[in-house]
Design an enzyme around this catalytic site. Structure first.
Site, PDB file in Angstrom:
ATOM      1  N   CYS A   1     -17.151 -41.657  -6.123  1.00  9.84           N
ATOM      2  CA  CYS A   1     -18.276 -40.998  -6.804  1.00  9.84           C
ATOM      3  C   CYS A   1     -18.975 -40.041  -5.842  1.00  9.84           C
ATOM      4  O   CYS A   1     -19.293 -38.899  -6.199  1.00  9.84           O
ATOM      5  CB  CYS A   1     -19.300 -42.021  -7.287  1.00  9.84           C
ATOM      6  SG  CYS A   1     -18.687 -43.238  -8.469  1.00  9.84           S
TER       7      CYS A   1
ATOM      8  N   CYS B   1     -20.141 -46.328  -4.754  1.00 15.99           N
ATOM      9  CA  CYS B   1     -18.781 -45.906  -5.116  1.00 15.99           C
ATOM     10  C   CYS B   1     -18.374 -44.709  -4.256  1.00 15.99           C
ATOM     11  O   CYS B   1     -18.895 -43.599  -4.435  1.00 15.99           O
ATOM     12  CB  CYS B   1     -18.768 -45.554  -6.603  1.00 15.99           C
ATOM     13  SG  CYS B   1     -17.345 -44.606  -7.162  1.00 15.99           S
TER      14      CYS B   1
END
Length: 164
Positions: free
Chosen positions: A64, A61
């Site tokens: 993230c 991600c």
């Protein structure tokens, strides 16, 4: 101009979150125990009394990965005031997460939810997903995703929860 608009949007979001929390019944955060990067088990319930930011994330991600250093800054900034960040990696193979965390050298505990049991408890449906829990163990904020500036929203909410 962009900075002013961003700050106004952040302030508005804090007010919206505060208003939403004031009108909704608080729900107790789901307790869990997960193994940490250090090899020890960490139980959420044992952290009652602190304000906790639980961040569900994965190495694949992009947002993230971008958010992680900001979460570490928040952890360090407010740790002495009874605040902690818990990073919960949701991948089945924790080796990539371990490599990433060791590279970043984050100071907060990183936990491994290899079987996605805690992710299911919290109904994680976005990456990253952040949950803020007050000193009494109530879930107060749920934030999905990450865009530049979200860390300032977190900072304001953390300050508010620490003061309560």
């Amino acid at each position: 101009m962009f900075k002013i608009v961003t700050q106004l949007m952040a302030a508005l979001m804090v007010l919206m979150v505060s208003a939403a929390n004031a009108s909704e019944e608080k729900t107790m955060a789901q307790d869990f125990t997960l193994k940490s990067l250090s090899g020890e088990n960490l139980r959420l319930q044992e952290m009652r009394g602190d304000v906790i930011l639980v961040n569900f994330w994965a190495t694949w991600c992009g947002p993230c990965r971008k958010e992680m250093p900001y979460l570490d800054e928040l952890h360090q900034e407010f740790a002495d005031l009874g605040f902690s960040v818990l990073g919960v990696n949701v991948e089945q193979d924790s080796n990539l997460a371990t490599d990433f965390i060791n590279e970043l050298e984050v100071s907060f505990p990183v936990l491994f939810d290899n079987k996605q049991q805690v992710s299911e408890l919290y109904k994680v449906d976005a990456m990253p997903m952040t949950v803020m829990i007050d000193r009494n163990g109530y879930q107060r904020v749920l934030h999905r995703g990450y865009v530049d500036g979200d860390e300032e929203i977190y900072r304001k909410i953390i300050k508010e929860l620490i003061r309560e």
